[in-house]
Scaffold this motif. Structure first.
Motif, PDB file in Angstrom:
ATOM      1  N   ILE A 121      37.149  36.707  35.251  1.00  0.00           N
ATOM      2  CA  ILE A 121      37.754  35.408  35.562  1.00  0.00           C
ATOM      3  C   ILE A 121      38.553  35.523  36.856  1.00  0.00           C
ATOM      4  CG2 ILE A 121      39.368  33.610  34.806  1.00  0.00           C
ATOM      5  CD1 ILE A 121      38.590  34.169  31.960  1.00  0.00           C
ATOM      6  N   GLY A 122      39.491  36.474  36.868  1.00  0.00           N
ATOM      7  CA  GLY A 122      40.243  36.726  38.088  1.00  0.00           C
ATOM      8  C   GLY A 122      39.442  37.575  39.054  1.00  0.00           C
ATOM      9  N   LYS A 123      39.681  37.378  40.338  1.00  0.00           N
ATOM     10  CA  LYS A 123      38.979  38.112  41.396  1.00  0.00           C
ATOM     11  C   LYS A 123      39.858  39.251  41.892  1.00  0.00           C
ATOM     12  CE  LYS A 123      36.970  37.563  46.025  1.00  0.00           C
ATOM     13  NZ  LYS A 123      36.736  36.611  47.141  1.00  0.00           N
ATOM     14  N   GLY A 124      39.303  40.459  41.913  1.00  0.00           N
ATOM     15  CA  GLY A 124      40.039  41.624  42.383  1.00  0.00           C
ATOM     16  C   GLY A 124      39.701  41.967  43.819  1.00  0.00           C
ATOM     17  N   VAL A 125      40.727  42.301  44.615  1.00  0.00           N
ATOM     18  CA  VAL A 125      40.556  42.727  46.005  1.00  0.00           C
ATOM     19  C   VAL A 125      41.510  43.880  46.262  1.00  0.00           C
ATOM     20  CG1 VAL A 125      40.726  42.073  48.439  1.00  0.00           C
ATOM     21  CG2 VAL A 125      39.919  40.404  46.763  1.00  0.00           C
ATOM     22  N   ASN A 126      40.964  45.008  46.741  1.00  0.00           N
ATOM     23  CA  ASN A 126      41.769  46.190  47.076  1.00  0.00           C
ATOM     24  C   ASN A 126      42.656  46.637  45.910  1.00  0.00           C
ATOM     25  OD1 ASN A 126      40.705  46.206  49.702  1.00  0.00           O
ATOM     26  ND2 ASN A 126      42.336  44.877  50.472  1.00  0.00           N
ATOM     27  N   GLY A 127      42.127  46.576  44.706  1.00  0.00           N
ATOM     28  CA  GLY A 127      42.859  47.048  43.543  1.00  0.00           C
ATOM     29  C   GLY A 127      43.807  46.035  42.933  1.00  0.00           C
ATOM     30  N   ALA A 128      43.942  44.860  43.520  1.00  0.00           N
ATOM     31  CA  ALA A 128      44.819  43.810  42.987  1.00  0.00           C
ATOM     32  C   ALA A 128      43.973  42.669  42.453  1.00  0.00           C
ATOM     33  CB  ALA A 128      45.762  43.299  44.077  1.00  0.00           C
ATOM     34  N   ARG A 129      44.391  42.115  41.323  1.00  0.00           N
ATOM     35  CA  ARG A 129      43.676  40.983  40.719  1.00  0.00           C
ATOM     36  C   ARG A 129      44.615  39.779  40.755  1.00  0.00           C
ATOM     37  NH1 ARG A 129      39.137  40.830  37.771  1.00  0.00           N
ATOM     38  NH2 ARG A 129      39.126  43.108  37.615  1.00  0.00           N
ATOM     39  N   ARG A 130      44.467  38.964  41.816  1.00  0.00           N
ATOM     40  CA  ARG A 130      45.429  37.884  42.061  1.00  0.00           C
ATOM     41  C   ARG A 130      44.781  36.519  42.291  1.00  0.00           C
ATOM     42  NH1 ARG A 130      48.899  40.869  46.871  1.00  0.00           N
ATOM     43  NH2 ARG A 130      49.439  42.771  45.732  1.00  0.00           N
ATOM     44  N   TRP A 131      43.465  36.434  42.348  1.00  0.00           N
ATOM     45  CA  TRP A 131      42.828  35.214  42.814  1.00  0.00           C
ATOM     46  C   TRP A 131      41.808  34.658  41.820  1.00  0.00           C
ATOM     47  CZ3 TRP A 131      43.607  39.627  45.602  1.00  0.00           C
ATOM     48  CH2 TRP A 131      44.440  39.542  46.719  1.00  0.00           C
ATOM     49  N   PHE A 132      41.619  33.345  41.875  1.00  0.00           N
ATOM     50  CA  PHE A 132      40.475  32.683  41.263  1.00  0.00           C
ATOM     51  C   PHE A 132      39.532  32.284  42.390  1.00  0.00           C
ATOM     52  CE2 PHE A 132      43.789  31.500  38.065  1.00  0.00           C
ATOM     53  CZ  PHE A 132      43.221  32.148  36.981  1.00  0.00           C
ATOM     54  N   SER A 133      38.282  32.648  42.269  1.00  0.00           N
ATOM     55  CA  SER A 133      37.305  32.264  43.281  1.00  0.00           C
ATOM     56  C   SER A 133      36.777  30.870  42.965  1.00  0.00           C
ATOM     57  CB  SER A 133      36.143  33.269  43.317  1.00  0.00           C
ATOM     58  OG  SER A 133      35.213  32.897  44.309  1.00  0.00           O
ATOM     59  N   LEU A 134      37.103  29.897  43.833  1.00  0.00           N
ATOM     60  CA  LEU A 134      36.692  28.508  43.639  1.00  0.00           C
ATOM     61  C   LEU A 134      35.634  28.095  44.659  1.00  0.00           C
ATOM     62  CD1 LEU A 134      40.202  26.899  43.000  1.00  0.00           C
ATOM     63  CD2 LEU A 134      38.585  27.836  41.334  1.00  0.00           C
TER      64      LEU A 134
END
Length: 419
Positions: A135-148
């Motif tokens: 559900i959440g999008k991970g980038v560089n080890g962090a999961r902070r985004w929703f891809s819309l």
């Protein structure tokens, strides 16, 4: 009717506009008012200078995002991107932000006050969902985004506005017990603590710091006992220090900040900071000119996001950096003035919301500028209104639209109408 006019009469008394000779002289911005002068209320619906400063910052930010990201397609990581990829997405986020701001401006502050608990609940749910795999999008080890699709939405940006509104609403509801620590402060502390745990799980310590400053600032401005406030501040500082001590990679960031040029840090945690300082050094007084930055050519990572100011400093020099600093200082001061004016008109919720937005914009700009200049440890916070980041721009514009709504209602009340 007499009750409705009372706030206006109190504000006139504060400004010495009663019409008599006994009014105390005061200075408001560059204009002087006393009991022998009349202060005509502007017929403009909102604070236009504030709007134009926001437009100037956004426009300059759009130009700098294009300048800082134009060479990114040369990097294999972005090989499939066009040179205009980031600036077009940034422009789209700005357009969406202006539409959202126009919608937000239409809601009276009474409506925002009613929605505050629901927005806070929504922000909590989104912070939980973003941690769920797939559900959440991970980038560089962090999961902070929703891809819309057209935009990646970061729920921590919504959480900043939600906590701000909730804290202002909370202080209005708890006004009669604000001197009692457990009844006035503890429920708000628990709410911020829950948000903090979710943010640290992403992890996003920068957003948590901003939210803590917003919540504590509103508690202080709302009249919480000063001794209790400073006790809370000490506890918060100790908590952040403990988090740094218990995290190896956070400790490395601190050590790298203290000596970014050492052999150990220059190619590691101190790499971004050292190249940011090189960019400022190349810029000198007047800069190398728009588009002339060398550091943006794959030397300075994240040049279009967290370190946009370094590219601006290289291309516009000390003059550009001072201009940005003055604009953010003026913007923060203007927003705080609108908040004080609302409180003088007995619109306590509106005043605390406006001042909370001022704390948000001012503190985040201060941190980003300090990080870029090497005055503060590296922290992943963008420069408000300027750095690349769709959800940040969107929520910044919505928050500023709420401030303009506060100013609009202030002017209505000063003209003898209703908010």
């Amino acid at each position: 009717m007499a009750h409705a006019l009372a706030p206006l009469q109190r504000l006139k008394a504060m400004l010495g506009l009663g019409g008599g000779a006994d009014g105390l002289p005061v200075r408001l911005s560059s204009r002087r008012f006393d009991g022998r002068q009349q202060a005509p209320v502007s017929e403009l619906g909102f604070d236009q200078p504030l709007l134009w400063v926001v437009v100037a910052l956004i426009s300059w930010g759009l130009v700098m995002v294009y300048s800082a990201s134009i060479a990114l397609p040369d990097n294999p990581r972005f090989a499939n991107y066009a040179q205009t990829h980031f600036v077009l997405r940034h422009g789209l986020a700005i357009a969406m932000g202006f539409v959202a701001a126009l919608v937000a401006f239409q809601f009276p502050m009474r409506t925002w006050e009613r929605m505050a608990p629901w927005l806070f609940t929504l922000a909590l749910l989104l912070l939980i969902l973003v941690l769920v795999p797939f559900i959440g999008k991970g980038v560089n080890g962090a999961r902070r985004w929703f891809s819309l699709g057209i935009i990646n939405f970061q729920p921590s940006e919504l959480a900043k506005l939600a906590v701000l509104l909730y804290a202002a609403d909370y202080m209005v509801r708890k006004m009669e017990v604000k001197e009692r620590f457990f009844r006035a402060v503890m429920p708000m502390a628990i709410a911020v603590g829950v948000v903090g745990m979710l943010l640290l799980a992403e992890p996003d310590m920068g957003a948590f710091m901003v939210i803590v400053v917003i919540a504590m600032g509103i508690l202080f401005l709302g009249g919480v006992n000063a001794r209790m406030f400073f006790l809370i501040a000490l506890v918060v500082i100790a908590a952040f220090a403990l988090m740094v001590m218990m995290s190896e990679w956070r400790r490395e960031r601190i050590f790298a900040y203290l000596d970014p040029w050492s052999e150990e840090h220059a190619l590691g945690k101190g790499y971004q900071l050292s190249h940011s300082l090189i960019a400022f050094g190349r810029g000198e007084i007047f800069g190398v000119g728009l588009g002339g930055s060398v550091e943006k050519l794959h030397w300075l990572p994240e040049a279009h996001t967290d370190f946009l100011l370094a590219v601006l400093g290289e291309e516009f020099g000390l003059v550009g950096v001072l201009t940005i600093t003055v604009l953010f200082f003026w913007l923060t001061r203007r927003i705080m003035h609108i908040g004080r004016q609302a409180i003088a008109l007995d619109q306590v919720f509106s005043g605390l919301v406006a001042q909370g937005v001022g704390l948000w914009i001012g503190f985040q700009a201060f941190i980003n500028i300090g990080v870029n200049l090497g005055a503060l440890p590296t922290k992943g916070l963008t420069l408000p209104l300027m750095s690349y980041g769709g959800s940040a721009i969107l929520m910044n514009l919505v928050a500023l639209a709420v401030v303009l709504r506060v100013d609009y209602e202030n002017r209505q009340l000063m003209r003898g109408g209703r908010a």
